[in-house]
Design a protein around this motif. Structure first.
Motif, PDB file in Angstrom:
ATOM      1  N   ASN A  87       0.859  -1.177   0.000  1.00 14.43           N
ATOM      2  CA  ASN A  87       0.000   0.000   0.000  1.00 14.43           C
ATOM      3  C   ASN A  87       0.895   1.226   0.000  1.00 14.43           C
ATOM      4  O   ASN A  87       2.122   1.115   0.089  1.00 14.43           O
ATOM      5  N   LYS A  88       0.277   2.384  -0.118  1.00 14.24           N
ATOM      6  CA  LYS A  88       1.068   3.604  -0.229  1.00 14.24           C
ATOM      7  C   LYS A  88       1.901   3.850   1.020  1.00 14.24           C
ATOM      8  O   LYS A  88       3.073   4.235   0.937  1.00 14.24           O
ATOM      9  N   GLN A  89       1.319   3.636   2.201  1.00 14.77           N
ATOM     10  CA  GLN A  89       2.082   3.877   3.417  1.00 14.77           C
ATOM     11  C   GLN A  89       3.305   2.973   3.482  1.00 14.77           C
ATOM     12  O   GLN A  89       4.410   3.423   3.812  1.00 14.77           O
ATOM     13  N   THR A  90       3.133   1.710   3.139  1.00 14.14           N
ATOM     14  CA  THR A  90       4.255   0.778   3.158  1.00 14.14           C
ATOM     15  C   THR A  90       5.330   1.208   2.173  1.00 14.14           C
ATOM     16  O   THR A  90       6.537   1.150   2.476  1.00 14.14           O
ATOM     17  N   ALA A  91       4.919   1.644   0.989  1.00 15.17           N
ATOM     18  CA  ALA A  91       5.885   2.109  -0.012  1.00 15.17           C
ATOM     19  C   ALA A  91       6.607   3.359   0.469  1.00 15.17           C
ATOM     20  O   ALA A  91       7.830   3.485   0.318  1.00 15.17           O
ATOM     21  N   ARG A  92       5.852   4.284   1.051  1.00 16.44           N
ATOM     22  CA  ARG A  92       6.466   5.528   1.546  1.00 16.44           C
ATOM     23  C   ARG A  92       7.449   5.241   2.671  1.00 16.44           C
ATOM     24  O   ARG A  92       8.566   5.781   2.694  1.00 16.44           O
ATOM     25  N   VAL A  93       7.037   4.391   3.606  1.00 10.17           N
ATOM     26  CA  VAL A  93       7.903   4.075   4.741  1.00 10.17           C
ATOM     27  C   VAL A  93       9.163   3.342   4.273  1.00 10.17           C
ATOM     28  O   VAL A  93      10.258   3.562   4.795  1.00 10.17           O
ATOM     29  N   ALA A  94       9.029   2.470   3.265  1.00 10.70           N
ATOM     30  CA  ALA A  94      10.221   1.803   2.719  1.00 10.70           C
ATOM     31  C   ALA A  94      11.212   2.844   2.206  1.00 10.70           C
ATOM     32  O   ALA A  94      12.424   2.729   2.426  1.00 10.70           O
ATOM     33  N   ALA A 114     -12.321   3.850  -2.489  1.00 11.44           N
ATOM     34  CA  ALA A 114     -11.391   3.958  -1.367  1.00 11.44           C
ATOM     35  C   ALA A 114     -11.766   2.989  -0.251  1.00 11.44           C
ATOM     36  O   ALA A 114     -10.893   2.353   0.353  1.00 11.44           O
ATOM     37  N   ALA A 115     -13.064   2.866   0.029  1.00 13.83           N
ATOM     38  CA  ALA A 115     -13.509   1.943   1.072  1.00 13.83           C
ATOM     39  C   ALA A 115     -13.149   0.502   0.745  1.00 13.83           C
ATOM     40  O   ALA A 115     -12.960  -0.320   1.653  1.00 13.83           O
ATOM     41  N   GLU A 116     -13.021   0.200  -0.538  1.00 13.75           N
ATOM     42  CA  GLU A 116     -12.661  -1.160  -0.960  1.00 13.75           C
ATOM     43  C   GLU A 116     -11.153  -1.335  -1.122  1.00 13.75           C
ATOM     44  O   GLU A 116     -10.692  -2.347  -1.631  1.00 13.75           O
ATOM     45  N   GLY A 117     -10.371  -0.331  -0.703  1.00  5.94           N
ATOM     46  CA  GLY A 117      -8.924  -0.490  -0.644  1.00  5.94           C
ATOM     47  C   GLY A 117      -8.124   0.248  -1.686  1.00  5.94           C
ATOM     48  O   GLY A 117      -6.888   0.220  -1.645  1.00  5.94           O
ATOM     49  N   ALA A 118      -8.766   0.916  -2.644  1.00  9.49           N
ATOM     50  CA  ALA A 118      -8.026   1.593  -3.711  1.00  9.49           C
ATOM     51  C   ALA A 118      -7.394   2.886  -3.216  1.00  9.49           C
ATOM     52  O   ALA A 118      -7.918   3.540  -2.307  1.00  9.49           O
ATOM     53  N   ILE A 162     -11.876  11.034   2.436  1.00 10.06           N
ATOM     54  CA  ILE A 162     -11.335   9.679   2.314  1.00 10.06           C
ATOM     55  C   ILE A 162     -10.212   9.458   3.310  1.00 10.06           C
ATOM     56  O   ILE A 162     -10.128   8.405   3.964  1.00 10.06           O
ATOM     57  N   GLY A 163      -9.330  10.440   3.465  1.00  6.47           N
ATOM     58  CA  GLY A 163      -8.206  10.291   4.381  1.00  6.47           C
ATOM     59  C   GLY A 163      -7.018  11.116   3.930  1.00  6.47           C
ATOM     60  O   GLY A 163      -7.139  12.050   3.135  1.00  6.47           O
ATOM     61  N   GLY A 164      -5.832  10.751   4.404  1.00  5.51           N
ATOM     62  CA  GLY A 164      -4.621  11.488   4.079  1.00  5.51           C
ATOM     63  C   GLY A 164      -4.070  11.113   2.712  1.00  5.51           C
ATOM     64  O   GLY A 164      -4.650  10.322   1.962  1.00  5.51           O
ATOM     65  N   SER A 165      -2.905  11.677   2.400  1.00  9.74           N
ATOM     66  CA  SER A 165      -2.314  11.508   1.072  1.00  9.74           C
ATOM     67  C   SER A 165      -1.837  10.092   0.789  1.00  9.74           C
ATOM     68  O   SER A 165      -1.495   9.778  -0.352  1.00  9.74           O
ATOM     69  N   ASP A 166      -1.822   9.224   1.797  1.00  4.70           N
ATOM     70  CA  ASP A 166      -1.488   7.819   1.541  1.00  4.70           C
ATOM     71  C   ASP A 166      -2.646   7.064   0.904  1.00  4.70           C
ATOM     72  O   ASP A 166      -2.455   5.965   0.385  1.00  4.70           O
ATOM     73  N   VAL A 167      -3.846   7.645   0.948  1.00  6.84           N
ATOM     74  CA  VAL A 167      -5.004   6.956   0.375  1.00  6.84           C
ATOM     75  C   VAL A 167      -5.720   7.758  -0.701  1.00  6.84           C
ATOM     76  O   VAL A 167      -6.408   7.181  -1.548  1.00  6.84           O
TER      77      VAL A 167
END
Length: 676
Positions: free
Chosen positions: A358-365, A438-442, A461-466
């Motif tokens: 997901n975006k957060q995982t990619a960003r944190v990497a 977004a609710a379905e994970g996109a 929807i949320g922050g820039s990770d989603v």
């Protein structure tokens, strides 16, 4: 009431975790020891509160703490079966828990419980890891800290490491902490304030030493020039879909792009290939970045087709190399290889591309690899960077405990890793679609001519990770290209496009002006074409297939009065579905359409005057138009934005994998609009 020791622990943890100089995201752990009344015996019980598995120090709350009986935890030393079976001790921590709830104890729990000091911090500061990974780390530790900080040789995190640190602390009462070879630091104190001060002292002294004694240009001279910002971002947007497609060979990934100065300095340097090949050292780093990155060896401004061809060669070589790493180190008990694609790709002159589930995982990497760059710079400036060996990295990457943690992760949502671009997403049907995807994970790009409206929906929807908002006038090819480029740079590509932007002008033929005709065709017929064309320019080189959805209308089939321009442009969109399905199928891209009946409630089109005009055509009050539409259907139900969003998900959620060129009616049954 929260125990004062817990309150102090959380405050200390949040302060330390808020500063990237102290530790990386979700890295390290902190603890406090204290007493509470045992609710069974009424007697005081000595407890350990320690950050549990997962979570982040900067945002740690009481729910993120594991709470253990200190007497039982320390009694485990008496039944410890030795380093060859130390993994069994993690399960034993569960038998030391106190009370109900709380986080699961982490592998580092022993470190905190066995060190006989009230407050303990284990952190991963770049400056401390630079000393920990230097070839002459023990000598540097002595030179920098004297006898206040001791060296502990590399050992995999676990019960034995906790025993090692406890032994050093007992033997050296003057010490405030240790440097853990190849890993990080641990500090302690009799009070929370003292532990925090000692942690900060170790970090600052290491950083000051590197600044004062480090030689310039530890990465060597620059051998590549950074592209200027506009050219760099254009090249990044060209490369990103190609790289994402390659990095998704084993499983689909989302991407993150970084062109920070620290990254560009490293990727442009003469020693990039040599140092990158050594890989990262701290377990927190390489668990997220893999043992080493893929390094691109083409010139920053080389022709794109040449770079694309070379990327495929480099990716194949990377996969072969990773497979060799696995086969050299795996034994009969090792988990299966999880995937041979890179998590980090370094491109001279352009920057770093990181990938994750997901975006957060990619960003944190990417953030972790920045930490690794800082560590390499520090170690090379005063010594030689000497990370832990390959076999030790493998033992951690394919650790049974790590595998168990991965197995406990929740099942991904149906649209996880999908990147969706929704036009007209700032209101009405588009907003409902964006929220549902977004609710379905996109990951969702909310595209709208009204940027404030798009930003509002993205914020819902949320922050820039989603989700992100982009300004997009669908009548402008340049505006669409710019918005898609921003989308690619945000998430790595585009997989799912919804052509939803629209408007309508309801007039009889003789009152319909050329401007009315042109405006509706520019927004819907031409706009859908421009968006689909730009998306295809991403999807085709990405090589991951995709979905294009047209929100057409029952009016593409049904001929109603006073509606010639709108009906004609919707028919144009409907046939674009068929034409593009035929053309893009060869690339695995499915193109489908949705034909709603009039969506009155929540619709931007109807709120803009179309509702009043249609109500006048049918001779009903505008506020009754939705009811009127419902009563003329077979099901007698009004169509709402959410119903259209449901159809978008039905087409893209994974069950209709063999469906393309289809139009789905969402009209509650309008017989005159039945597909023939």
């Amino acid at each position: 009431m929260t125990n004062p020791a817990v309150r102090e622990l959380l405050e200390r943890s949040n302060r330390l975790g808020a500063d990237a100089r102290n530790t990386n995201y979700a890295g390290g752990n902190t603890s406090a020891k204290g007493t509470e009344t045992d609710p069974v015996t009424g007697e005081p019980a000595e407890l350990l509160w320690v950050k549990g598995s997962g979570g982040d120090l900067g945002t740690l709350t009481e729910k993120g703490l594991a709470v253990l009986r200190l007497d039982r935890l320390r009694a485990l030393a008496g039944v410890y079966p030795g380093v060859e079976r130390e993994d069994e001790m993690v399960a034993a921590f569960d038998f030391c828990l106190h009370g109900r709830g709380g986080a699961a104890p982490s592998i580092d729990t022993a470190m905190h419980g066995l060190v006989d000091v009230a407050h303990v911090d284990h952190l991963h500061p770049d400056s401390g890891i630079a000393i920990a990974t230097a070839a002459d780390g023990p000598a540097l530790t002595k030179e920098i800290f004297g006898d206040r900080v001791l060296w502990v040789p590399w050992r995999r995190p676990g019960f034995q490491l906790g025993l090692d640190i406890a032994a050093v602390q007992r033997a050296n009462p003057q010490a405030i902490g240790v440097i853990l070879g190849g890993h990080g630091i641990t500090a302690w104190g009799a009070t929370s304030a003292e532990a925090e001060a000692n942690s900060r002292e170790i970090i600052a002294l290491a950083a000051d030493y590197l600044a004062a004694h480090g030689r310039p240009e530890p990465f060597g001279a620059a051998v590549h020039q950074t592209l200027d910002e506009a050219a760099r971002r254009t090249r990044a947007a060209e490369l990103f879909p190609i790289l994402r497609g390659l990095a998704s060979t084993d499983r689909a990934q989302v991407g993150h792009y970084t062109d920070a100065e620290v990254v560009l300095d490293f990727v442009n340097s003469a020693r990039l290939p040599e140092l990158a090949a050594l890989g990262t050292s701290c377990p927190d780093h390489f668990l997220r970045t893999k043992v080493k990155p893929l390094v691109v060896d083409t010139a920053p401004d080389a022709p794109l087709d040449e770079v694309a061809a070379r990327l495929k060669e480099l990716h194949a070589a990377y996969r072969d190399d990773y497979r060799g790493y696995y086969e050299r180190n795996a034994d009969a008990g090792s988990p299966a290889m999880r995937g041979a694609d890179p998590a980090i790709v370094l491109v001279p002159g352009v920057g770093m591309f990181s990938f994750g589930a997901n975006k957060q995982t990619a960003r944190v990497a990417g953030e972790f690899y920045v930490n690794a760059i800082n560590v390499m710079r520090g170690a090379e400036s005063v010594s030689t960077y000497a990370p832990i060996g390959e076999s030790e990295k493998f033992r951690i990457e394919y650790w049974a405990l790590e595998e168990a943690k991965l197995q406990r992760m929740p099942k991904p949502k149906p649209l996880a890793t999908r990147i969706a671009y929704v036009t007209g997403g700032g209101s009405g049907i588009g907003r409902a679609i964006a929220l549902r995807l977004a609710a379905e994970g996109a990951c969702v790009i909310v595209a709208d001519r009204d940027f404030d409206a798009a930003r509002t929906v993205a914020g819902e929807i949320g922050g820039s990770d989603v989700a992100i908002a982009v300004e997009a006038d669908v009548t402008s090819a340049a505006a669409i290209a710019a918005s898609v480029e921003k989308s690619v740079l945000a998430f790595g590509g585009v997989d799912l496009v919804v052509n939803n932007a629209g408007l309508s002008i309801s007039k009889p033929l003789l009152e319909t002006t050329e401007a009315d005709w042109d405006l509706q065709h520019d927004v819907m017929a031409k706009g859908s074409f421009l968006v689909s064309r730009e998306a295809a320019r991403v999807m085709i080189p990405q090589g991951m297939g995709g979905d294009v959805i047209y929100i057409s209308s029952k009016n593409s089939i049904f001929a109603g009065p006073n509606n010639v321009a709108y009906g004609a442009t919707k028919a144009d969109q409907a046939h674009q579905v068929r034409l593009l399905a035929a053309e893009l199928g060869a690339y695995g891209v499915r193109v489908n359409g949705i034909n709603p009946d009039g969506v009155v409630r929540g619709s931007g089109i109807f709120a803009g005057g179309w509702g009043a005009k249609r109500a006048a055509v049918y001779g009903v009050p505008e506020e009754k138009l939705g009811e009127y539409y419902a009563q003329r259907t077979l099901l007698k139900r009004e169509v709402l934005p959410e119903h259209v969003a449901n159809a978008v998900f039905a087409l893209t959620g994974g069950d209709l994998t063999h469906t393309t060129g289809l139009h789905i009616p969402v009209d509650a049954g309008v017989a005159a609009a039945f597909l023939r």
